[in-house]
Design a protein around this motif. Structure first.
Motif, PDB file in Angstrom:
ATOM      1  N   VAL A 100       0.890  -1.219   0.041  1.00 28.01           N
ATOM      2  CA  VAL A 100      -0.093  -0.078  -0.034  1.00 28.01           C
ATOM      3  C   VAL A 100       0.766   1.288  -0.146  1.00 28.01           C
ATOM      4  CG1 VAL A 100      -1.769   1.313   1.453  1.00 28.01           C
ATOM      5  CG2 VAL A 100      -2.012  -1.234   1.007  1.00 28.01           C
ATOM      6  N   LEU A 101       1.968   1.227   0.842  1.00 32.47           N
ATOM      7  CA  LEU A 101       2.591   2.327   1.009  1.00 32.47           C
ATOM      8  C   LEU A 101       3.308   2.819  -0.347  1.00 32.47           C
ATOM      9  CD1 LEU A 101       4.316   4.306   2.939  1.00 32.47           C
ATOM     10  CD2 LEU A 101       5.992   2.476   3.058  1.00 32.47           C
ATOM     11  N   LEU A 102       3.952   1.244  -1.181  1.00 38.70           N
ATOM     12  CA  LEU A 102       4.510   1.739  -2.596  1.00 38.70           C
ATOM     13  C   LEU A 102       3.613   2.276  -3.567  1.00 38.70           C
ATOM     14  CD1 LEU A 102       6.852  -1.535  -2.569  1.00 38.70           C
ATOM     15  CD2 LEU A 102       7.548   0.837  -2.349  1.00 38.70           C
ATOM     16  N   ALA A 103       2.404   1.703  -3.242  1.00 39.69           N
ATOM     17  CA  ALA A 103       1.517   2.023  -4.114  1.00 39.69           C
ATOM     18  C   ALA A 103       1.072   3.609  -4.106  1.00 39.69           C
ATOM     19  CB  ALA A 103      -0.023   1.350  -4.087  1.00 39.69           C
ATOM     20  N   VAL A 104       0.713   4.031  -2.844  1.00 33.20           N
ATOM     21  CA  VAL A 104       0.654   5.378  -2.519  1.00 33.20           C
ATOM     22  C   VAL A 104       1.868   6.376  -3.248  1.00 33.20           C
ATOM     23  CG1 VAL A 104       0.108   7.110  -0.784  1.00 33.20           C
ATOM     24  CG2 VAL A 104      -0.896   4.989  -0.871  1.00 33.20           C
ATOM     25  N   LEU A 105       3.003   5.953  -2.763  1.00 30.77           N
ATOM     26  CA  LEU A 105       4.224   6.729  -2.973  1.00 30.77           C
ATOM     27  C   LEU A 105       4.297   6.824  -4.489  1.00 30.77           C
ATOM     28  CD1 LEU A 105       6.792   5.435  -0.602  1.00 30.77           C
ATOM     29  CD2 LEU A 105       5.857   7.703  -0.886  1.00 30.77           C
ATOM     30  N   PHE A 106       4.074   5.621  -5.148  1.00 33.40           N
ATOM     31  CA  PHE A 106       4.175   5.590  -6.849  1.00 33.40           C
ATOM     32  C   PHE A 106       3.288   6.623  -7.340  1.00 33.40           C
ATOM     33  CE2 PHE A 106       3.474   3.762 -11.063  1.00 33.40           C
ATOM     34  CZ  PHE A 106       4.604   3.946 -11.573  1.00 33.40           C
ATOM     35  N   GLY A 107       1.854   6.624  -6.828  1.00 35.39           N
ATOM     36  CA  GLY A 107       0.752   7.166  -7.211  1.00 35.39           C
ATOM     37  C   GLY A 107       1.091   8.864  -6.964  1.00 35.39           C
ATOM     38  N   VAL A 108       1.561   8.939  -6.026  1.00 35.79           N
ATOM     39  CA  VAL A 108       1.540  10.475  -5.627  1.00 35.79           C
ATOM     40  C   VAL A 108       2.937  10.998  -6.331  1.00 35.79           C
ATOM     41  CG1 VAL A 108       2.749  12.059  -3.653  1.00 35.79           C
ATOM     42  CG2 VAL A 108       0.972  10.281  -3.175  1.00 35.79           C
ATOM     43  N   GLY A 109       3.881  10.118  -6.502  1.00 35.39           N
ATOM     44  CA  GLY A 109       5.206  10.625  -7.379  1.00 35.39           C
ATOM     45  C   GLY A 109       4.786  10.894  -8.793  1.00 35.39           C
ATOM     46  N   GLU A 110       4.017  10.056  -9.249  1.00 34.14           N
ATOM     47  CA  GLU A 110       3.469  10.078 -10.579  1.00 34.14           C
ATOM     48  C   GLU A 110       2.707  11.289 -10.755  1.00 34.14           C
ATOM     49  OE1 GLU A 110       5.815   8.254 -12.719  1.00 34.14           O
ATOM     50  OE2 GLU A 110       3.582   8.807 -13.974  1.00 34.14           O
ATOM     51  N   THR A 111       1.733  11.497  -9.802  1.00 31.69           N
ATOM     52  CA  THR A 111       0.937  12.776  -9.966  1.00 31.69           C
ATOM     53  C   THR A 111       1.739  14.019 -10.034  1.00 31.69           C
ATOM     54  OG1 THR A 111      -0.840  11.453  -8.765  1.00 31.69           O
ATOM     55  CG2 THR A 111      -1.278  13.791  -9.182  1.00 31.69           C
ATOM     56  N   VAL A 112       2.591  14.091  -9.086  1.00 30.01           N
ATOM     57  CA  VAL A 112       3.484  15.151  -8.828  1.00 30.01           C
ATOM     58  C   VAL A 112       4.312  15.474 -10.229  1.00 30.01           C
ATOM     59  CG1 VAL A 112       5.567  16.036  -7.596  1.00 30.01           C
ATOM     60  CG2 VAL A 112       3.633  15.071  -6.521  1.00 30.01           C
ATOM     61  N   HIS A 113       4.854  14.076 -10.601  1.00 25.08           N
ATOM     62  CA  HIS A 113       5.786  14.241 -11.784  1.00 25.08           C
ATOM     63  C   HIS A 113       4.863  14.899 -13.253  1.00 25.08           C
ATOM     64  CE1 HIS A 113       8.776  13.211 -14.744  1.00 25.08           C
ATOM     65  NE2 HIS A 113       7.820  12.612 -15.375  1.00 25.08           N
ATOM     66  N   ARG A 114       3.671  14.208 -13.077  1.00 21.15           N
ATOM     67  CA  ARG A 114       2.792  14.616 -14.186  1.00 21.15           C
ATOM     68  C   ARG A 114       2.487  16.220 -14.201  1.00 21.15           C
ATOM     69  NH1 ARG A 114       1.659  12.188 -18.612  1.00 21.15           N
ATOM     70  NH2 ARG A 114      -0.140  12.484 -19.523  1.00 21.15           N
ATOM     71  N   ARG A 115       2.092  16.526 -13.065  1.00 21.84           N
ATOM     72  CA  ARG A 115       1.780  17.881 -12.855  1.00 21.84           C
ATOM     73  C   ARG A 115       2.976  18.985 -13.230  1.00 21.84           C
ATOM     74  NH1 ARG A 115      -0.923  18.685  -7.508  1.00 21.84           N
ATOM     75  NH2 ARG A 115      -2.140  17.243  -8.008  1.00 21.84           N
ATOM     76  N   GLU A 116       4.273  18.626 -12.839  1.00 17.48           N
ATOM     77  CA  GLU A 116       5.337  19.339 -13.106  1.00 17.48           C
ATOM     78  C   GLU A 116       5.628  19.366 -14.546  1.00 17.48           C
ATOM     79  OE1 GLU A 116       8.779  21.463 -11.798  1.00 17.48           O
ATOM     80  OE2 GLU A 116       6.804  20.938 -10.645  1.00 17.48           O
ATOM     81  N   GLU A 117       5.538  18.216 -14.989  1.00 20.81           N
ATOM     82  CA  GLU A 117       5.903  18.103 -16.392  1.00 20.81           C
ATOM     83  C   GLU A 117       4.907  19.174 -17.313  1.00 20.81           C
ATOM     84  OE1 GLU A 117       7.760  14.576 -18.849  1.00 20.81           O
ATOM     85  OE2 GLU A 117       5.528  14.226 -18.326  1.00 20.81           O
ATOM     86  N   ARG A 118       3.626  18.980 -16.922  1.00 19.81           N
ATOM     87  CA  ARG A 118       2.549  19.817 -17.577  1.00 19.81           C
ATOM     88  C   ARG A 118       3.026  21.390 -17.197  1.00 19.81           C
ATOM     89  NH1 ARG A 118      -2.899  20.347 -19.208  1.00 19.81           N
ATOM     90  NH2 ARG A 118      -3.061  18.023 -19.442  1.00 19.81           N
ATOM     91  N   ARG A 119       3.237  21.588 -16.050  1.00 22.51           N
ATOM     92  CA  ARG A 119       3.764  23.091 -15.712  1.00 22.51           C
ATOM     93  C   ARG A 119       4.991  23.406 -16.483  1.00 22.51           C
ATOM     94  NH1 ARG A 119       7.058  25.931 -12.985  1.00 22.51           N
ATOM     95  NH2 ARG A 119       8.567  24.128 -12.663  1.00 22.51           N
ATOM     96  N   ARG A 120       6.001  22.751 -16.617  1.00 26.66           N
ATOM     97  CA  ARG A 120       7.003  22.934 -17.537  1.00 26.66           C
ATOM     98  C   ARG A 120       6.879  23.041 -19.068  1.00 26.66           C
ATOM     99  NH1 ARG A 120      11.047  18.426 -15.782  1.00 26.66           N
ATOM    100  NH2 ARG A 120      11.955  18.785 -17.804  1.00 26.66           N
ATOM    101  N   ALA A 121       5.844  22.102 -19.539  1.00 24.14           N
ATOM    102  CA  ALA A 121       5.622  22.162 -20.888  1.00 24.14           C
ATOM    103  C   ALA A 121       4.761  23.300 -21.283  1.00 24.14           C
ATOM    104  CB  ALA A 121       4.549  20.994 -21.337  1.00 24.14           C
ATOM    105  N   GLU A 122       3.764  23.837 -20.314  1.00 26.88           N
ATOM    106  CA  GLU A 122       3.241  25.127 -20.521  1.00 26.88           C
ATOM    107  C   GLU A 122       4.176  26.516 -20.757  1.00 26.88           C
ATOM    108  OE1 GLU A 122      -1.174  23.860 -18.450  1.00 26.88           O
ATOM    109  OE2 GLU A 122       0.461  25.266 -17.374  1.00 26.88           O
ATOM    110  N   LEU A 123       5.288  26.272 -19.678  1.00 26.64           N
ATOM    111  CA  LEU A 123       6.317  27.230 -19.658  1.00 26.64           C
ATOM    112  C   LEU A 123       7.066  27.227 -20.646  1.00 26.64           C
ATOM    113  CD1 LEU A 123       7.648  29.203 -17.409  1.00 26.64           C
ATOM    114  CD2 LEU A 123       9.130  27.676 -16.906  1.00 26.64           C
TER     115      LEU A 123
END
Lengths: 115, 189
Positions: free
Chosen positions: A57-80
């Motif tokens: 569960v910890l790994l799944a949560v960490l992976f999910g959070v990591g992916e969400t953060v990464h995707r959001r960051e990537e989108r922000r960078r793409a817009e920039l």
């Protein structure tokens, strides 16, 4: 001969009363063994399972959070990047247009001079 | 206790990997315009864009551009985009001799001078390097006006048509049309 044998057989197979407290001791031992089996073994197994599930569960949560953060960051960078690219192309286009205009102005001056 | 340590180590590893992935990439190094940031002193406005291939690859990934993908298509073919533009409130805020140092860097390295324009108050240099298919593989523009100084360095696969399309796409007016030219001629007379 046969009477004697019969007598021995009767004595051998006859009911003998259990010693004092035998039944209680046997039942006590059975109960203790049951308690040990159900207390020690299942708890060890369930602890391992609990840890494994918690880790998953910890790994799944960490992976999910990591992916969400990464995707959001990537989108922000793409817009920039898109905005910066637009600015760069606008500046380049404007500069090249300015060059074109200056060249055509210079051409017109030359034409006028020749006339 | 050991298991808890292992779980903590895994969690930290995930966090470290996550933060590494989120780290901003380094900017594209450009020897041609190295030191050009000194022109920002006294500038009213400064525009500096430095995009490397990785960053340009991000463009169009999220489909925010609408139907016209020409911008992101061009971006994908670029290796880097470097633009430095400085606008000044009054004239004489930069030294033309300093600009000349940057122009000298274009004398070596196989650059073809497409435009070399000099006047009393303005000067422009447009240099290109051509690829094997006749496309531009590199484009440099140095434009010095009394109140504006612009350095552009584009590297990638682009045609003159791409540059024209890009000008239209990003809302820059195209080259003056014939009618406008005739009007200009009349004005000159």
């Amino acid at each position: 001969m046969s009477d004697e044998f019969e007598q021995e057989l009767k004595e051998g197979l006859g009911r003998v009363p259990a010693p004092e407290g035998f039944a209680d001791r046997v039942m006590g031992r059975v109960a203790r063994n049951e308690r040990l089996r159900f207390r020690v073994m299942p708890q060890r197994v369930s602890y391992a399972w609990q840890m494994a599930i918690a880790a998953m569960v910890l790994l799944a949560v960490l992976f999910g959070v990591g992916e969400t953060v990464h995707r959001r960051e990537e989108r922000r960078r793409a817009e920039l990047v898109q905005r910066q690219f637009e600015v760069a192309m606008r500046v380049t286009g404007r500069t090249l247009n300015g060059v074109g205009e200056r060249i055509s102005r210079a051409g017109m001056k030359d034409e006028r001079g020749e006339q | 206790m050991t298991r808890m340590r292992a779980a903590t180590a895994v969690a930290l590893l995930f966090l470290a990997v996550g933060s590494l992935r989120a780290m901003e990439p380094l900017q594209q190094k450009d020897d041609l315009f190295a030191g050009a940031d000194k022109f920002s002193q006294g500038a009213k406005s400064t525009t500096e864009v430095n995009l490397d291939k990785n960053m340009l690859g991000l463009m169009g990934k999220f489909g925010d551009e609408g139907e016209d993908k020409s911008g992101s298509e061009l971006a994908k073919r670029m290796d880097f985009v470097i633009v430095r533009s400085y606008e000044y409130a009054v004239e004489g805020q930069y030294n033309m001799a300093d600009v000349e140092q940057f122009r000298k860097r274009l004398q070596d390295g196989g650059w073809s001078h497409v435009v070399k324009e000099r006047s009393e108050r303005e000067s422009t240099d447009v240099c290109v390097k051509l690829g094997p298919n006749g496309e531009f593989s590199e484009l440099v523009v140095i434009s010095a006006e009394p109140r504006e100084l612009t350095f552009v360095h584009l590297k990638g696969h682009m045609s003159a048509e791409d540059l024209m399309r890009m000008s239209t796409h990003y809302g820059v007016q195209g080259p003056p049309k014939m009618k406008d030219k005739e009007k200009d001629k009349e004005k000159m007379k």
